[in-house]
Design an enzyme around this catalytic site. Structure first.
Site, PDB file in Angstrom:
ATOM      1  N   ASP A 255       5.293   1.518  -0.128  1.00 46.97           N
ATOM      2  CA  ASP A 255       6.440   1.440  -1.043  1.00 46.97           C
ATOM      3  C   ASP A 255       6.482   2.741  -1.861  1.00 46.97           C
ATOM      4  O   ASP A 255       6.503   3.801  -1.257  1.00 46.97           O
ATOM      5  CB  ASP A 255       6.358   0.165  -1.905  1.00 46.97           C
TER       6      ASP A 255
ATOM      7  N   ASP B 269       4.359   1.099   5.119  1.00 49.18           N
ATOM      8  CA  ASP B 269       4.375   2.099   4.032  1.00 49.18           C
ATOM      9  C   ASP B 269       3.723   1.510   2.783  1.00 49.18           C
ATOM     10  O   ASP B 269       3.457   0.316   2.720  1.00 49.18           O
ATOM     11  CB  ASP B 269       5.831   2.482   3.728  1.00 49.18           C
TER      12      ASP B 269
HETATM   13  N1  ADE Z   1      10.355  -2.879   4.664  1.00 50.76           N
HETATM   14  C1  ADE Z   1       9.418  -1.980   5.019  1.00 50.76           C
HETATM   15  N2  ADE Z   1       8.947  -1.318   3.939  1.00 50.76           N
HETATM   16  C2  ADE Z   1       9.596  -1.836   2.866  1.00 50.76           C
HETATM   17  C3  ADE Z   1       9.544  -1.590   1.476  1.00 50.76           C
HETATM   18  N3  ADE Z   1       8.721  -0.679   0.958  1.00 50.76           N
HETATM   19  N4  ADE Z   1      10.356  -2.305   0.663  1.00 50.76           N
HETATM   20  C4  ADE Z   1      11.174  -3.250   1.184  1.00 50.76           C
HETATM   21  N5  ADE Z   1      11.271  -3.510   2.491  1.00 50.76           N
HETATM   22  C5  ADE Z   1      10.485  -2.818   3.327  1.00 50.76           C
END
Ligand code: ADE
Length: 272
Positions: free
Chosen positions: A211, A209
């Site tokens: 975030d 992703d």
């Molecule tokens: N693991 C996978 N995506 C994450 C994110 N955006 N923040 C923290 N841990 C994660």
């Protein structure tokens, strides 16, 4: 000469390592408490591989609740010399989209609720974390990825947050501005403990992703992580299988001296 044994820690979405042969499950006792699960020990090619799902099968342990010391201890007791951490992460870079594997080589530790050392209380040691990833192990992973046609980015900084909540927009923007590449919740203190145990460590950070900083993507949700991790678990398994197939039979000296991390680390005087 020490026999090379490859450990693999699977993160979110990676609870198994398909392709392993002659598998046996072993529950190794640890003075540090309960590890996340039984070890699955088998063979990939000629190489002995020891697999541990970091969150336990069924994803039972939150990042802050994982007994990282017990996990590293049982892997050490099983003879693991080289450890590959497969870890879902968020990305702070447009050019590191979901699905990309990043071979990070630095960590920033923002965790605060975890036991992060085997030492203290009578035996004080300070190992170097200047170069937390074994360069030779990382090179082998990169070569395995190239042989399998899997696109990986080399190098990068993984920020480890405590969680379990995801970051606020302001936090995400500040991490991005600081130049960090990816974010996750688990590689610290795992990498520190591996170094104290003289196990060579390398991370395959699997971007799931953006975030919450990206204007064209919604803020990360668990469903995004599961979907991307599931879609890429096959690539992770192929990468590890190729790495194991081409792995040397004997442990190689690590340029970052992870195999000799304790040589000059212990401060406490021997008992008279
Ligand atoms: N693991 C996978 N995506 C994450 C994110 N955006 N923040 C923290 N841990 C994660």
């Amino acid at each position: 000469m020490t026999k090379a044994i490859l450990g693999v820690i699977g993160g979110s979405g990676v609870y198994d390592l398909p392709g392993m042969e002659e598998i046996r499950e072993e529950r190794i006792a640890s003075p540090w408490g309960e590890p996340s699960d039984a070890l699955r020990i088998g063979r990939l090619g000629r190489t002995t591989v020891v697999f541990l799902p970091r969150h336990g099968r069924g994803h039972r342990y939150a990042p802050s609740d994982i007994n990282y010391r017990a996990n590293i201890d049982v892997l050490k007791r099983a003879g693991v010399t080289d450890l590959v951490s497969i870890s879902a992460c968020g990305s702070f870079k447009q050019e590191l989209p979901p699905g990309r594997f990043v071979l990070v080589d630095q960590f920033v530790d923002r965790t605060y609720k975890r036991e992060s050392s085997f030492f203290g209380q009578g035996c004080v040691a300070h190992v170097s974390m200047a170069h937390p990833v074994g360069p030779r192990l990382q090179q082998r992973i990169a070569e395995a990825a190239a042989a399998e046609g899997i696109d990986v980015a080399r190098g990068g900084t993984y920020l480890c947050m405590e969680g379990p909540q995801f970051s606020s927009l302001s936090e995400s923007l500040s991490y991005k501005a600081a130049g960090y590449d990816v974010i996750g919740m688990t590689n610290m203190p795992e990498a520190k403990l591996a170094r104290e145990a003289e196990i060579t460590y390398a991370t395959v950070a699997m971007v799931t992703d953006y975030d919450c900083w990206h204007p064209e993507h919604h803020a990360v949700e668990v469903s995004d992580i599961i979907a991307v991790a599931k879609a890429n678990a096959g690539n992770a398994a192929r990468l590890v299988a190729r790495l194991a197939r081409d792995f040397p039979a004997e442990r190689e000296p690590c340029p970052a001296k992870s195999d000799r991390a304790l040589d000059h680390a212990i401060m406490t005087a021997p008992a008279a």
